[in-house]
Design a protein around this motif. Structure first.
Motif, PDB file in Angstrom:
ATOM      1  N   LYS A 160      -2.247  -0.476   7.672  1.00  0.00           N
ATOM      2  CA  LYS A 160      -2.698  -0.795   6.325  1.00  0.00           C
ATOM      3  C   LYS A 160      -4.136  -0.337   6.109  1.00  0.00           C
ATOM      4  O   LYS A 160      -4.495   0.141   5.019  1.00  0.00           O
ATOM      5  CB  LYS A 160      -2.539  -2.293   6.040  1.00  0.00           C
ATOM      6  CG  LYS A 160      -3.479  -3.202   6.805  1.00  0.00           C
ATOM      7  CD  LYS A 160      -3.266  -4.665   6.462  1.00  0.00           C
ATOM      8  CE  LYS A 160      -2.140  -5.297   7.237  1.00  0.00           C
ATOM      9  NZ  LYS A 160      -2.383  -5.361   8.699  1.00  0.00           N
ATOM     10  N   GLN A 171      -4.137   3.369   5.520  1.00  0.00           N
ATOM     11  CA  GLN A 171      -3.602   3.676   4.196  1.00  0.00           C
ATOM     12  C   GLN A 171      -4.607   3.348   3.100  1.00  0.00           C
ATOM     13  O   GLN A 171      -4.756   4.110   2.129  1.00  0.00           O
ATOM     14  CB  GLN A 171      -2.298   2.918   3.986  1.00  0.00           C
ATOM     15  CG  GLN A 171      -1.159   3.432   4.869  1.00  0.00           C
ATOM     16  CD  GLN A 171       0.098   2.591   4.783  1.00  0.00           C
ATOM     17  OE1 GLN A 171       0.101   1.513   4.199  1.00  0.00           O
ATOM     18  NE2 GLN A 171       1.185   3.071   5.367  1.00  0.00           N
ATOM     19  N   LEU A 172      -5.313   2.235   3.258  1.00  0.00           N
ATOM     20  CA  LEU A 172      -6.311   1.870   2.251  1.00  0.00           C
ATOM     21  C   LEU A 172      -7.497   2.822   2.265  1.00  0.00           C
ATOM     22  O   LEU A 172      -8.113   3.070   1.221  1.00  0.00           O
ATOM     23  CB  LEU A 172      -6.774   0.424   2.477  1.00  0.00           C
ATOM     24  CG  LEU A 172      -5.742  -0.644   2.135  1.00  0.00           C
ATOM     25  CD1 LEU A 172      -6.215  -2.009   2.596  1.00  0.00           C
ATOM     26  CD2 LEU A 172      -5.465  -0.654   0.628  1.00  0.00           C
ATOM     27  N   ARG A 201      -5.987   5.803   0.364  1.00  0.00           N
ATOM     28  CA  ARG A 201      -5.615   5.461  -1.015  1.00  0.00           C
ATOM     29  C   ARG A 201      -6.065   4.029  -1.287  1.00  0.00           C
ATOM     30  O   ARG A 201      -5.303   3.079  -1.063  1.00  0.00           O
ATOM     31  CB  ARG A 201      -4.093   5.566  -1.211  1.00  0.00           C
ATOM     32  CG  ARG A 201      -3.532   6.985  -1.145  1.00  0.00           C
ATOM     33  CD  ARG A 201      -2.005   6.955  -1.148  1.00  0.00           C
ATOM     34  NE  ARG A 201      -1.427   8.283  -1.226  1.00  0.00           N
ATOM     35  CZ  ARG A 201      -0.937   8.830  -2.333  1.00  0.00           C
ATOM     36  NH1 ARG A 201      -0.945   8.147  -3.452  1.00  0.00           N
ATOM     37  NH2 ARG A 201      -0.428  10.049  -2.305  1.00  0.00           N
ATOM     38  N   TYR A 248      -6.016   1.551  -3.179  1.00  0.00           N
ATOM     39  CA  TYR A 248      -5.384   0.837  -4.278  1.00  0.00           C
ATOM     40  C   TYR A 248      -4.226   0.046  -3.688  1.00  0.00           C
ATOM     41  O   TYR A 248      -3.533   0.536  -2.793  1.00  0.00           O
ATOM     42  CB  TYR A 248      -4.855   1.817  -5.335  1.00  0.00           C
ATOM     43  CG  TYR A 248      -4.607   1.182  -6.680  1.00  0.00           C
ATOM     44  CD1 TYR A 248      -5.623   1.059  -7.619  1.00  0.00           C
ATOM     45  CD2 TYR A 248      -3.344   0.687  -7.013  1.00  0.00           C
ATOM     46  CE1 TYR A 248      -5.393   0.465  -8.853  1.00  0.00           C
ATOM     47  CE2 TYR A 248      -3.109   0.098  -8.240  1.00  0.00           C
ATOM     48  CZ  TYR A 248      -4.135  -0.013  -9.164  1.00  0.00           C
ATOM     49  OH  TYR A 248      -3.911  -0.609 -10.376  1.00  0.00           O
ATOM     50  N   ALA A 249      -4.039  -1.186  -4.155  1.00  0.00           N
ATOM     51  CA  ALA A 249      -3.005  -2.029  -3.562  1.00  0.00           C
ATOM     52  C   ALA A 249      -2.413  -2.970  -4.602  1.00  0.00           C
ATOM     53  O   ALA A 249      -2.960  -3.151  -5.698  1.00  0.00           O
ATOM     54  CB  ALA A 249      -3.575  -2.838  -2.396  1.00  0.00           C
ATOM     55  N   THR A 259       0.859  -1.176   0.000  1.00  0.00           N
ATOM     56  CA  THR A 259       0.000   0.000   0.000  1.00  0.00           C
ATOM     57  C   THR A 259       0.899   1.230   0.000  1.00  0.00           C
ATOM     58  O   THR A 259       2.126   1.117   0.001  1.00  0.00           O
ATOM     59  CB  THR A 259      -0.916   0.010   1.251  1.00  0.00           C
ATOM     60  OG1 THR A 259      -0.087  -0.065   2.427  1.00  0.00           O
ATOM     61  CG2 THR A 259      -1.866  -1.183   1.247  1.00  0.00           C
TER      62      THR A 259
END
Length: 213
Positions: free
Chosen positions: A84, A87-88, A91, A93-94, A52
């Protein structure tokens, strides 16, 4: 480290991979490869790297477990309050990475990350072991820990609650799915003539192309 051999042909017999026989969509190929690495005796084949990025765009990566794969994508779960999870949320997207050394295979997945309904997260957690539930009840993932003794106390209390209330809810536990727009399959070759087959989403279908190793 250069003396360490990778895919020594005297030790490891790598399978061949003909991309011309690959299915039209990546989930079918992933499922087939996964079954083959399980049959080969790969240890913990469902572990994967999850990458991430934080608010500044700095990359972060850790190892998590794959919980399922279906027509929507690759499923995993974690606390929404974890690093995590935060962060997700910022954003969504991973990228995922699987490495199965017994067969010299890698799979890379990139795509948007969607949050599944709370009911899915609850069902996911309570289909797992008492230890998994206890760990989720402990919470505080990625936060600073003052001492290991504090973790021991919290873990013991969580174990007792998990055994006492096996259906207890853990609101922060969240089910995610990576909805892929690109999936790459890598078959290693001892002579370094690796086969890389890349799937890219185009409309409602997939386009494939070979990549140089």
């Amino acid at each position: 480290m250069r003396v360490l051999r990778v895919w020594d042909p005297q030790v490891t017999a790598l399978p061949s991979f003909d991309p011309g026989t690959a299915p039209a969509e990546p989930v079918a190929l992933f499922t087939a490869w996964f079954g083959e690495v399980v049959a080969a005796g790969e240890v913990e084949p469902h572990t994967m790297s999850l990458a991430t990025a934080d608010a500044e765009g700095r990359a972060d990566v850790r190892t998590v477990m794959l919980h399922d794969v279906d027509e929507r994508g690759w499923h995993f779960a974690s606390h929404a309050s974890s690093r995590k999870g935060r962060q997700l949320a910022a954003r969504p997207y991973a990228a995922l990475g699987f490495y199965w050394p017994l067969l010299g295979r890698q799979v890379r997945v990139r795509g948007r990350v969607a949050v599944e309904p709370a009911e899915a997260a609850h069902a996911d957690l309570h289909a797992r072991s008492t230890g998994a539930l206890a760990a989720a009840l402990v919470g505080h993932q990625s936060e600073v820990l003052s001492s290991y003794a504090e973790l021991e106390r919290a873990s013991q209390a969580a174990w007792e609650r998990a055994e006492r209330e096996p259906d207890v809810a853990v609101p922060s536990w969240t089910a995610y799915v990576v909805e892929p727009d690109e999936v790459e399959f890598f078959q290693g070759d001892a002579r370094r003539r690796h086969v890389r087959l890349d799937y890219r989403r185009e409309g409602d279908g997939w386009a494939t192309e070979l990549l140089w190793p």
